[in-house]
Scaffold this active site. Structure first.
Site, PDB file in Angstrom:
ATOM      1  N   GLU A   1      -4.938  -8.686  -1.291  1.00 59.61           N
ATOM      2  CA  GLU A   1      -5.556  -8.543   0.040  1.00 59.61           C
ATOM      3  C   GLU A   1      -6.892  -7.936  -0.203  1.00 59.61           C
ATOM      4  O   GLU A   1      -7.075  -7.055  -0.901  1.00 59.61           O
ATOM      5  CB  GLU A   1      -4.781  -7.508   0.896  1.00 59.61           C
TER       6      GLU A   1
ATOM      7  N   GLU B   1       0.796  -1.356   0.123  1.00 58.01           N
ATOM      8  CA  GLU B   1      -0.049  -0.032  -0.136  1.00 58.01           C
ATOM      9  C   GLU B   1       0.801   1.325  -0.012  1.00 58.01           C
ATOM     10  O   GLU B   1       0.573   2.191   0.590  1.00 58.01           O
ATOM     11  CB  GLU B   1      -0.786   0.117   1.248  1.00 58.01           C
TER      12      GLU B   1
END
Length: 532
Positions: A316, A198
């Site tokens: 994810e 991220e």
């Protein structure tokens, strides 16, 4: 060539008007276009994650992670091993928000300390350490259970925080190099390495410029090529494991170049935060769920335009961020969101879909209701590449999603109306006009005219079809107990997964889909030329 064909047709049916009831089912017709393949998934499409969060990770006055982290999970618990083994080569992704603050205790001089609270640290925590004794124990579990490992590498090591969330500087590869070298020396079969978590686009907590990131990905690829001597032993390199930003992702491809990134990875948390009071309404709203489709479509387009050598992965996906939603992420209602996303992602050539998490937070699959959704999906696509076919629903009121495998998956989002579903093969039906419902022959009469069995375990009675109907206990969508054909699904006293027994139904009988329910239906005979 025999194919294990799973047609996951997700029918998202709108809420019925007030006068409708479950006693007055409406009619629906699904036409399977066995001649048209639109996508394909990996044979290990279903995947689960294990995160780094320590017990002190809290949101909304709740701290649900406990002893479920990569660093403190009880690896000797027999239930854990049995849950992983039940999936036959389950792909497990080790990573999460704190992976870019993990130091590997190999060739380092500093003490190997766990994460601790730190007010000015990234996500409120200090740097943490993975000891090689712990890494050894993790791999003992993975090798014993046949898990396929994806490991998320620290992509911030050596960088510095410039201001706010912006990080600059060259990635220091020495610690990752030593860690990968150690892993190879021990013979641990890591199937793929994911660079960072991220840090793409606007980032979550931290972000890195795409050009700088691309150069560091090249260096990491060079390390993998150097250390994995045999070409056939080369693991996949995944990146960037973040939220999709088309400009950033495109720049990553342009900078890193041909063949460096094997899979472009992104995350899916499309429902909001764990304190959102509208989570259930969002899950039951097909228009809201469909918003995620833009991301899958844009990912596919980015790969087609800039990186045709790579594939798309969801590394994810929890739906609800910040630990998940209490009594949502770990209850029956979440199975609807999860299966919807599995189906939707597959339409756009997503090869792998990782669910957050195997254990930990409010997401927990292990012991939890999500385990059953994962297990059914795995059973329906066991050991075979998924062929995704086109479907047509002959009524504009119905929303249709699709996925790969052997079996038709249908989800009814209406909490008041059931549906009698008729299935037909496009080989034997005219798509130009809709036949009168009263005059339609049974879907199996049409399917059986030009078909051969495409599953490895068909019913011995080809005049029967297998049905697996999943519902919430007592009709409570926030129940933690799922029913299979009316029987509660529960782990045995020894942690064993129960038998998943279908009901056998005459092929010429209507297929009834109850309100707010999920159904997997194994067709006794079907022809799909596009997948042969």
């Amino acid at each position: 060539m025999e194919v294990w064909l799973l047609l996951l047709a997700l029918i998202c049916l709108h809420a019925a008007p007030r006068w409708a009831s479950a006693q007055q089912p409406e009619e629906a017709m699904v036409i399977v276009k066995g001649s048209t393949k639109i996508a394909e998934t990996d044979e290990n499409y279903v995947c689960a994650t294990i995160d780094w969060w320590p017990p002190e990770k809290c949101n909304y006055n709740q701290c649900p992670w406990g002893q479920s982290s990569i660093l403190n999970l009880d690896l000797d618990h027999p239930f854990l091993a049995q849950a992983i083994q039940a999936f036959d080569n389950l792909r497990i992704r080790l990573g999460g928000s704190l992976q870019d603050r993990v130091v590997y205790d190999v060739g380092t001089e500093s003490p190997c300390s766990p994460f601790r609270n730190m007010s000015n640290g990234l996500f409120g925590f200090s740097v943490g350490c993975l000891g090689m004794d712990r890494w050894d124990k993790l791999n003992d579990l993975f090798q014993k259970t046949g898990a396929i490992v994806t490991f998320g590498v620290n992509a911030l090591y050596g960088r510095y925080n410039v201001r706010r969330s912006i990080w600059a500087g060259k990635w220091n590869s020495t610690n990752a190099y030593d860690f990968v070298k150690y892993t190879i020396s021990k013979g641990y079969p890591v199937g793929s390495w994911e660079f960072g978590n991220e840090l793409s686009g606007h980032g979550i907590g931290a972000k890195v410029d795409a050009k700088l990131y691309g150069k560091d990905v090249i260096e990491f690829k060079s390390i993998l090529r150097q250390l994995y001597k045999a070409p056939l032993s080369q693991p996949l390199l995944l990146a960037p494991g973040g939220f999709f930003d088309q400009q950033w992702y495109s720049q990553l491809f342009q900078t890193s170049g041909h063949g460096v990134v094997n899979a472009l990875t992104h995350h899916v948390y499309n429902l909001g935060g764990g304190d959102d009071i509208h989570l259930i309404r969002k899950i039951l709203d097909p228009k809201y769920l469909d918003r995620a489709e833009d991301t899958y479509r844009d990912m596919q387009l980015t790969i087609q335009r800039h990186g045709t050598w790579a594939s798309a992965w969801v590394s994810e996906s929890g739906g609800v961020f910040n630990n998940g939603g209490p009594l949502v992420s770990n209850t029956f209602i979440n199975s609807i969101w999860y299966l919807d996303q599995l189906g939707m992602a597959s339409k756009y050539n997503t090869k792998v879909f990782c669910r957050q998490t195997l254990i930990g937070g409010n997401y927990v699959l292990y012991y939890g209701i999500g385990l059953w959704a994962m297990e059914f999906f795995r059973l329906m696509s066991l050991h075979h590449v998924g062929c995704v076919l086109m479907l047509i629903v002959e009524d504009n009121r119905y929303e249709m999603h699709l996925f790969q495998g052997i079996t038709l998956l249908l989800i009814n989002l209406s909490n008041t109306t059931g549906y009698n579903v008729t299935l037909q093969n496009d080989i034997n039906v005219s798509l130009g006009k809709r036949p009168d419902l009263e005059k339609r022959s049974s879907f199996t009469q049409r399917l059986r005219k030009a078909v051969s069995w495409l599953g490895s375990k068909p019913s011995s009675d080809t005049k029967k079809r297998e049905e697996y109907h999943l519902t919430a206990k007592d009709g409570n969508l926030q129940s933690k107990t799922m029913l299979l054909n009316g029987v509660p699904l529960e782990l045995g006293d020894d942690g064993s997964v129960p038998a998943m027994n279908p009901v056998l139904v005459a092929v010429d009988s209507p297929l009834y889909l109850a309100p707010t329910s999920i159904a997997f239906v194994v067709l006794p005979k079907f022809e799909a030329k596009a997948c042969s």
